[in-house]
Design a protein around this motif. Structure first.
Motif, short mmCIF file in Angstrom:
data_model
loop_
_atom_site.label_atom_id
_atom_site.label_comp_id
_atom_site.label_asym_id
_atom_site.label_seq_id
_atom_site.Cartn_x
_atom_site.Cartn_y
_atom_site.Cartn_z
N UNK A 13 0.84 -1.21 0.00
CA UNK A 13 0.00 0.00 0.00
C UNK A 13 0.87 1.25 0.00
N UNK A 14 1.94 1.24 0.78
CA UNK A 14 2.85 2.40 0.82
C UNK A 14 3.54 2.61 -0.54
N UNK A 15 3.99 1.54 -1.14
CA UNK A 15 4.64 1.65 -2.46
C UNK A 15 3.65 2.20 -3.49
N UNK A 16 2.43 1.71 -3.47
CA UNK A 16 1.40 2.19 -4.39
C UNK A 16 1.11 3.67 -4.17
N UNK A 17 1.00 4.08 -2.91
CA UNK A 17 0.73 5.48 -2.60
C UNK A 17 1.87 6.38 -3.09
N UNK A 18 3.10 5.92 -2.90
CA UNK A 18 4.25 6.70 -3.40
C UNK A 18 4.21 6.83 -4.91
N UNK A 19 3.87 5.75 -5.58
CA UNK A 19 3.79 5.77 -7.05
C UNK A 19 2.67 6.68 -7.53
N UNK A 20 1.53 6.61 -6.86
CA UNK A 20 0.39 7.46 -7.23
C UNK A 20 0.76 8.94 -7.08
N UNK A 21 1.43 9.26 -5.99
CA UNK A 21 1.82 10.66 -5.77
C UNK A 21 2.86 11.10 -6.79
N UNK A 22 3.83 10.26 -7.07
CA UNK A 22 4.90 10.62 -7.99
C UNK A 22 4.41 10.80 -9.42
N UNK A 23 3.40 10.03 -9.81
CA UNK A 23 2.94 10.09 -11.19
C UNK A 23 1.66 10.89 -11.37
N UNK A 24 0.99 11.22 -10.26
CA UNK A 24 -0.27 11.94 -10.36
C UNK A 24 -1.40 11.06 -10.88
N UNK A 25 -1.23 9.75 -10.81
CA UNK A 25 -2.24 8.82 -11.31
C UNK A 25 -3.14 8.35 -10.19
N UNK A 26 -4.33 7.94 -10.57
CA UNK A 26 -5.28 7.37 -9.63
C UNK A 26 -5.36 5.87 -9.87
N UNK A 27 -5.45 5.13 -8.81
CA UNK A 27 -5.56 3.68 -8.90
C UNK A 27 -6.81 3.20 -8.16
N UNK A 28 -7.43 2.17 -8.70
CA UNK A 28 -8.53 1.51 -8.01
C UNK A 28 -7.92 0.31 -7.30
N UNK A 29 -8.15 0.22 -5.99
CA UNK A 29 -7.49 -0.80 -5.19
C UNK A 29 -8.49 -1.69 -4.48
N UNK A 30 -8.18 -2.97 -4.47
CA UNK A 30 -8.93 -3.97 -3.71
C UNK A 30 -7.95 -4.57 -2.70
N UNK A 31 -8.43 -4.83 -1.49
CA UNK A 31 -7.61 -5.50 -0.49
C UNK A 31 -8.04 -6.97 -0.45
N UNK A 32 -7.08 -7.86 -0.69
CA UNK A 32 -7.41 -9.28 -0.69
C UNK A 32 -7.55 -9.78 0.75
N UNK A 57 -6.90 5.38 2.30
CA UNK A 57 -7.86 6.49 2.32
C UNK A 57 -7.14 7.81 2.59
N UNK A 58 -6.25 7.83 3.57
CA UNK A 58 -5.50 9.06 3.88
C UNK A 58 -4.59 9.46 2.72
N UNK A 59 -4.13 8.49 1.95
CA UNK A 59 -3.27 8.76 0.79
C UNK A 59 -4.09 9.19 -0.44
N UNK A 60 -5.43 9.22 -0.29
CA UNK A 60 -6.27 9.66 -1.39
C UNK A 60 -6.57 8.54 -2.40
N UNK A 61 -6.37 7.29 -2.00
CA UNK A 61 -6.61 6.17 -2.88
C UNK A 61 -7.89 5.48 -2.45
N UNK A 62 -8.82 5.38 -3.39
CA UNK A 62 -10.11 4.78 -3.09
C UNK A 62 -10.00 3.27 -3.04
#
Length: 66
Positions: A13-32, A57-62
């Protein structure tokens, strides 16, 4: 095209949040959730499950439910 990402730990989750912030992209995430096989996923009663959701949620990822 729609891409959903599945993760099962806070480190990913942390790696994804860093990537989202660095690229300005939004990701749809499911927790297994590990429902029976104990191969992967977060146990349904684990505190980490809620921690991952709150972190994303705090990282802005739905987080989606399915």
């Amino acid at each position: 095209m729609r891409l959903s990402l599945v993760l099962d730990n806070l480190e990913t989750a942390r790696i994804l949040a860093e990537r989202a912030e660095a690229t300005g992209r939004e990701f749809e995430v499911l927790i297994e959730i590990d429902s029976d096989g104990h191969r992967s996923g977060v146990p349904a009663d684990a505190d980490e499950l809620v921690a991952i959701g709150h972190f994303l949620e705090r990282a802005g990822i739905e987080v989606k439910a399915c």
